[in-house]
Write a protein that holds these residues in place. Structure first.
Motif, mmCIF file in Angstrom:
data_model
loop_
_atom_site.group_PDB
_atom_site.id
_atom_site.type_symbol
_atom_site.label_atom_id
_atom_site.label_comp_id
_atom_site.label_asym_id
_atom_site.label_seq_id
_atom_site.Cartn_x
_atom_site.Cartn_y
_atom_site.Cartn_z
ATOM 1 N N THR A 1 -10.698 10.627 -2.973
ATOM 2 C CA THR A 1 -9.808 10.235 -1.882
ATOM 3 C C THR A 1 -8.536 11.062 -1.986
ATOM 4 O OG1 THR A 1 -8.776 8.464 -3.164
ATOM 5 C CG2 THR A 1 -10.673 7.860 -1.795
ATOM 6 N N GLU A 2 -7.938 11.296 -0.841
ATOM 7 C CA GLU A 2 -6.637 11.962 -0.787
ATOM 8 C C GLU A 2 -5.766 11.137 0.134
ATOM 9 O OE1 GLU A 2 -6.823 16.094 0.283
ATOM 10 O OE2 GLU A 2 -8.680 16.366 -0.827
ATOM 11 N N MET A 3 -4.496 10.990 -0.234
ATOM 12 C CA MET A 3 -3.584 10.207 0.584
ATOM 13 C C MET A 3 -2.372 11.039 0.930
ATOM 14 S SD MET A 3 -0.761 7.919 0.899
ATOM 15 C CE MET A 3 -0.211 7.449 -0.704
ATOM 16 N N VAL B 1 -2.364 8.354 5.687
ATOM 17 C CA VAL B 1 -3.737 8.746 5.979
ATOM 18 C C VAL B 1 -4.474 8.850 4.649
ATOM 19 C CG1 VAL B 1 -5.264 10.488 6.968
ATOM 20 C CG2 VAL B 1 -3.040 10.029 8.036
ATOM 21 N N VAL B 2 -5.582 8.133 4.541
ATOM 22 C CA VAL B 2 -6.446 8.219 3.370
ATOM 23 C C VAL B 2 -7.724 8.919 3.814
ATOM 24 C CG1 VAL B 2 -7.752 6.952 1.635
ATOM 25 C CG2 VAL B 2 -5.511 6.109 2.344
ATOM 26 N N THR B 3 -7.994 10.079 3.224
ATOM 27 C CA THR B 3 -9.203 10.839 3.543
ATOM 28 C C THR B 3 -10.222 10.596 2.441
ATOM 29 O OG1 THR B 3 -7.881 12.513 4.654
ATOM 30 C CG2 THR B 3 -10.118 13.134 4.047
ATOM 31 N N LEU C 1 -12.207 3.386 -3.822
ATOM 32 C CA LEU C 1 -11.712 3.364 -2.446
ATOM 33 C C LEU C 1 -10.717 2.223 -2.270
ATOM 34 C CD1 LEU C 1 -11.652 4.277 0.480
ATOM 35 C CD2 LEU C 1 -13.736 2.929 0.862
ATOM 36 N N HIS C 2 -11.030 1.079 -2.829
ATOM 37 C CA HIS C 2 -10.140 -0.076 -2.765
ATOM 38 C C HIS C 2 -8.775 0.263 -3.358
ATOM 39 C CE1 HIS C 2 -9.593 -4.661 -3.716
ATOM 40 N NE2 HIS C 2 -8.593 -4.153 -3.045
ATOM 41 N N VAL C 3 -8.769 0.895 -4.525
ATOM 42 C CA VAL C 3 -7.516 1.275 -5.177
ATOM 43 C C VAL C 3 -6.739 2.271 -4.312
ATOM 44 C CG1 VAL C 3 -6.541 2.497 -7.174
ATOM 45 C CG2 VAL C 3 -8.301 0.756 -7.508
ATOM 46 N N ALA C 4 -7.441 3.236 -3.726
ATOM 47 C CA ALA C 4 -6.771 4.233 -2.882
ATOM 48 C C ALA C 4 -6.114 3.571 -1.678
ATOM 49 C CB ALA C 4 -7.772 5.287 -2.424
ATOM 50 N N LEU C 5 -6.794 2.587 -1.084
ATOM 51 C CA LEU C 5 -6.218 1.886 0.065
ATOM 52 C C LEU C 5 -5.025 1.036 -0.358
ATOM 53 C CD1 LEU C 5 -9.497 0.890 1.914
ATOM 54 C CD2 LEU C 5 -7.889 2.726 2.513
ATOM 55 N N GLU C 6 -5.129 0.373 -1.500
ATOM 56 C CA GLU C 6 -3.983 -0.398 -2.002
ATOM 57 C C GLU C 6 -2.797 0.518 -2.273
ATOM 58 O OE1 GLU C 6 -5.576 -2.492 -5.404
ATOM 59 O OE2 GLU C 6 -5.673 -4.344 -4.231
ATOM 60 N N ASP C 7 -3.047 1.685 -2.859
ATOM 61 C CA ASP C 7 -1.969 2.645 -3.139
ATOM 62 C C ASP C 7 -1.304 3.104 -1.845
ATOM 63 O OD1 ASP C 7 -2.481 2.446 -5.828
ATOM 64 O OD2 ASP C 7 -3.513 4.388 -5.976
ATOM 65 N N ALA C 8 -2.108 3.311 -0.807
ATOM 66 C CA ALA C 8 -1.562 3.746 0.483
ATOM 67 C C ALA C 8 -0.681 2.660 1.099
ATOM 68 C CB ALA C 8 -2.691 4.102 1.438
ATOM 69 N N LEU C 9 -0.977 1.410 0.831
ATOM 70 C CA LEU C 9 -0.218 0.303 1.410
ATOM 71 C C LEU C 9 1.059 -0.032 0.640
ATOM 72 C CD1 LEU C 9 -3.171 -2.039 2.409
ATOM 73 C CD2 LEU C 9 -1.712 -0.676 3.938
ATOM 74 N N VAL C 10 1.230 0.543 -0.540
ATOM 75 C CA VAL C 10 2.425 0.266 -1.342
ATOM 76 C C VAL C 10 3.700 0.597 -0.578
ATOM 77 C CG1 VAL C 10 3.713 1.017 -3.387
ATOM 78 C CG2 VAL C 10 1.305 0.421 -3.583
ATOM 79 N N PRO D 1 3.262 1.255 5.196
ATOM 80 C CA PRO D 1 3.296 2.096 6.388
ATOM 81 C C PRO D 1 3.108 1.258 7.659
ATOM 82 C CG PRO D 1 1.156 2.270 5.341
ATOM 83 C CD PRO D 1 2.038 1.452 4.424
ATOM 84 N N HIS D 2 3.654 1.761 8.744
ATOM 85 C CA HIS D 2 3.460 1.106 10.040
ATOM 86 C C HIS D 2 2.069 1.402 10.582
ATOM 87 C CE1 HIS D 2 7.658 -0.047 10.412
ATOM 88 N NE2 HIS D 2 7.941 1.116 9.878
ATOM 89 N N TYR D 3 1.478 2.479 10.113
ATOM 90 C CA TYR D 3 0.187 2.948 10.599
ATOM 91 C C TYR D 3 -0.623 3.442 9.407
ATOM 92 C CZ TYR D 3 -3.110 5.944 13.137
ATOM 93 O OH TYR D 3 -4.244 6.539 13.629
ATOM 94 N N LEU D 4 -1.869 2.981 9.302
ATOM 95 C CA LEU D 4 -2.766 3.435 8.241
ATOM 96 C C LEU D 4 -4.044 3.940 8.886
ATOM 97 C CD1 LEU D 4 -3.717 3.716 5.283
ATOM 98 C CD2 LEU D 4 -4.503 1.342 5.428
ATOM 99 N N GLU D 5 -4.377 5.175 8.603
ATOM 100 C CA GLU D 5 -5.620 5.774 9.096
ATOM 101 C C GLU D 5 -6.521 6.047 7.908
ATOM 102 O OE1 GLU D 5 -7.129 9.984 10.997
ATOM 103 O OE2 GLU D 5 -5.146 9.255 11.536
ATOM 104 N N VAL D 6 -7.788 5.681 8.024
ATOM 105 C CA VAL D 6 -8.770 5.998 6.994
ATOM 106 C C VAL D 6 -9.774 6.958 7.623
ATOM 107 C CG1 VAL D 6 -10.442 5.096 5.355
ATOM 108 C CG2 VAL D 6 -8.450 3.719 5.965
ATOM 109 N N ASP D 7 -9.806 8.168 7.105
ATOM 110 C CA ASP D 7 -10.641 9.232 7.653
ATOM 111 C C ASP D 7 -11.940 9.303 6.862
ATOM 112 O OD1 ASP D 7 -11.826 11.537 8.561
ATOM 113 O OD2 ASP D 7 -10.118 12.837 8.126
#
Length: 59
Positions: A9-11, A19-21, A34-43, A46-52
Motif C-alpha cells: 500500500t502507498e498513502m 489516497v491509499v493505493t 490493508l486495515h493498518v494502512a487505512l487506519e494510518d490514513a485516517l490518523v 482527512p475530509h476525503y479518503l480515496e482507496v485506489d
C-alpha cells in the motif's frame, strides 16, 4: 506461487485529502495490512479518503 503481484500500500495525504493505493493480491493474509494502512490514513482525519484498487489482483 502463481506470479501474483506483491501486496503493498502507498498513502499520500495533502490538503485534507488522503489516497491509499493498493497493489497486489488482497486475501486473508494481506487484509490486516490493508486495515493498518487505512487506519494510518485516517490518523490525520482527512475530509476525503480515496482507496485506489486499480492495481489489485483479487478482492
Amino acid at each position: 506461487m502463481t506470479g501474483a503481484a506483491v501486496f503493498r500500500t502507498e498513502m499520500c495525504a495533502m490538503d485534507g485529502e488522503a489516497v491509499v493505493t493498493v497493489t497486489g493480491e488482497i486475501d486473508l493474509t494481506t487484509s490486516p495490512f490493508l486495515h493498518v494502512a487505512l487506519e494510518d490514513a485516517l490518523v490525520s482525519r482527512p475530509h476525503y479518503l480515496e482507496v485506489d484498487f486499480h492495481a489489485r489482483d483479487l478482492l
